[in-house]
Design a protein around this motif. Structure first.
Motif, mmCIF file in Angstrom:
data_model
loop_
_atom_site.group_PDB
_atom_site.id
_atom_site.type_symbol
_atom_site.label_atom_id
_atom_site.label_comp_id
_atom_site.label_asym_id
_atom_site.label_seq_id
_atom_site.Cartn_x
_atom_site.Cartn_y
_atom_site.Cartn_z
ATOM 1 N N GLU A 172 85.780 -109.398 -74.971
ATOM 2 C CA GLU A 172 86.357 -108.825 -73.744
ATOM 3 C C GLU A 172 85.277 -108.112 -72.925
ATOM 4 O O GLU A 172 85.192 -108.282 -71.711
ATOM 5 N N HIS A 173 84.458 -107.316 -73.597
ATOM 6 C CA HIS A 173 83.417 -106.572 -72.886
ATOM 7 C C HIS A 173 82.329 -107.497 -72.369
ATOM 8 O O HIS A 173 81.760 -107.242 -71.287
ATOM 9 N N CYS A 174 82.042 -108.549 -73.091
ATOM 10 C CA CYS A 174 81.066 -109.537 -72.624
ATOM 11 C C CYS A 174 81.553 -110.165 -71.315
ATOM 12 O O CYS A 174 80.810 -110.225 -70.335
ATOM 13 N N VAL A 175 82.792 -110.612 -71.300
ATOM 14 C CA VAL A 175 83.354 -111.227 -70.095
ATOM 15 C C VAL A 175 83.361 -110.229 -68.947
ATOM 16 O O VAL A 175 82.973 -110.558 -67.812
ATOM 17 N N LEU A 176 83.760 -109.000 -69.211
ATOM 18 C CA LEU A 176 83.765 -107.987 -68.163
ATOM 19 C C LEU A 176 82.356 -107.722 -67.627
ATOM 20 O O LEU A 176 82.163 -107.473 -66.448
ATOM 21 N N GLY A 177 81.376 -107.781 -68.527
ATOM 22 C CA GLY A 177 79.994 -107.599 -68.112
ATOM 23 C C GLY A 177 79.552 -108.685 -67.137
ATOM 24 O O GLY A 177 78.821 -108.417 -66.178
ATOM 25 N N TYR A 178 79.996 -109.888 -67.348
ATOM 26 C CA TYR A 178 79.659 -110.988 -66.449
ATOM 27 C C TYR A 178 80.385 -110.845 -65.108
ATOM 28 O O TYR A 178 79.867 -111.263 -64.097
ATOM 29 N N VAL A 179 81.570 -110.259 -65.146
ATOM 30 C CA VAL A 179 82.320 -110.064 -63.909
ATOM 31 C C VAL A 179 81.571 -109.067 -63.048
ATOM 32 O O VAL A 179 81.412 -109.192 -61.874
ATOM 33 N N VAL A 212 80.611 -114.688 -81.519
ATOM 34 C CA VAL A 212 79.960 -113.829 -80.528
ATOM 35 C C VAL A 212 78.966 -114.642 -79.704
ATOM 36 O O VAL A 212 78.950 -114.582 -78.472
ATOM 37 N N ALA A 213 78.138 -115.436 -80.377
ATOM 38 C CA ALA A 213 77.149 -116.265 -79.676
ATOM 39 C C ALA A 213 77.831 -117.302 -78.792
ATOM 40 O O ALA A 213 77.384 -117.566 -77.664
ATOM 41 N N ASP A 214 78.909 -117.887 -79.280
ATOM 42 C CA ASP A 214 79.633 -118.900 -78.499
ATOM 43 C C ASP A 214 80.260 -118.299 -77.247
ATOM 44 O O ASP A 214 80.241 -118.910 -76.178
ATOM 45 N N THR A 215 80.802 -117.097 -77.364
ATOM 46 C CA THR A 215 81.395 -116.436 -76.196
ATOM 47 C C THR A 215 80.339 -116.176 -75.133
ATOM 48 O O THR A 215 80.552 -116.413 -73.949
ATOM 49 N N ARG A 216 79.191 -115.727 -75.556
ATOM 50 C CA ARG A 216 78.092 -115.495 -74.612
ATOM 51 C C ARG A 216 77.683 -116.802 -73.941
ATOM 52 O O ARG A 216 77.454 -116.844 -72.731
ATOM 53 N N ALA A 217 77.612 -117.883 -74.701
ATOM 54 C CA ALA A 217 77.237 -119.188 -74.143
ATOM 55 C C ALA A 217 78.277 -119.678 -73.128
ATOM 56 O O ALA A 217 77.917 -120.217 -72.073
ATOM 57 N N VAL A 218 79.537 -119.466 -73.416
ATOM 58 C CA VAL A 218 80.593 -119.863 -72.478
ATOM 59 C C VAL A 218 80.482 -119.049 -71.192
ATOM 60 O O VAL A 218 80.610 -119.579 -70.090
ATOM 61 N N CYS A 219 80.215 -117.755 -71.315
ATOM 62 C CA CYS A 219 80.046 -116.907 -70.129
ATOM 63 C C CYS A 219 78.845 -117.359 -69.301
ATOM 64 O O CYS A 219 78.924 -117.425 -68.066
ATOM 65 N N ASP A 220 77.742 -117.679 -69.966
ATOM 66 C CA ASP A 220 76.555 -118.171 -69.248
ATOM 67 C C ASP A 220 76.871 -119.451 -68.495
ATOM 68 O O ASP A 220 76.502 -119.616 -67.330
ATOM 69 N N PHE A 221 77.557 -120.373 -69.160
ATOM 70 C CA PHE A 221 77.892 -121.647 -68.526
ATOM 71 C C PHE A 221 78.836 -121.445 -67.341
ATOM 72 O O PHE A 221 78.650 -122.048 -66.279
ATOM 73 N N ALA A 222 79.835 -120.591 -67.521
ATOM 74 C CA ALA A 222 80.785 -120.338 -66.430
ATOM 75 C C ALA A 222 80.062 -119.772 -65.218
ATOM 76 O O ALA A 222 80.310 -120.176 -64.084
ATOM 77 N N ARG A 223 79.148 -118.845 -65.467
ATOM 78 C CA ARG A 223 78.408 -118.251 -64.352
ATOM 79 C C ARG A 223 77.520 -119.283 -63.671
ATOM 80 O O ARG A 223 77.506 -119.389 -62.442
#
Length: 92
Positions: free
Chosen positions: A85-92, A25-36
């Motif tokens: 999935e919801h984390c990624v959608l939240g970033y979108v 969960v933490a890693d997915t959030r970190a990847v989303c932060d980096f992508a953004r």
């Protein structure tokens, strides 16, 4: 472009080390932060485990989600992927 394919492969690994789901969960959030922050396109790969037990044939992305009980560690794997999935959608 970033491809987030990172996950423990096989539910057996999650059953052996349930706390690894917290790390995912933490890693997915970190990847989303980096992508953004880098303005990269992110491709996230989930799992059919998000749909829970197979009931009426193959699952579709429009099907309702049926989580397994919390006492079953396997259910945690599906919930973790659904959270991703919801984390990624939240970033979108």
């Amino acid at each position: 472009m970033i491809y987030h394919l990172a996950a423990r492969i096989g539910v057996g690994h999650i059953l052996a080390d349930p706390l690894s789901m917290v790390e995912e969960v933490a890693d997915t959030r970190a990847v989303c932060d980096f992508a953004r922050s880098s303005k990269a396109v992110l491709v996230y790969v989930s799992s059919s485990e998000v749909y829970g037990p197979l009931v009426n044939g193959p699952s579709r992305e429009t099907d309702a989600v049926s989580c397994l009980p919390s006492l079953l560690a396997r259910g945690g794997y599906g919930v973790t992927k659904l959270w991703g999935e919801h984390c990624v959608l939240g970033y979108v």
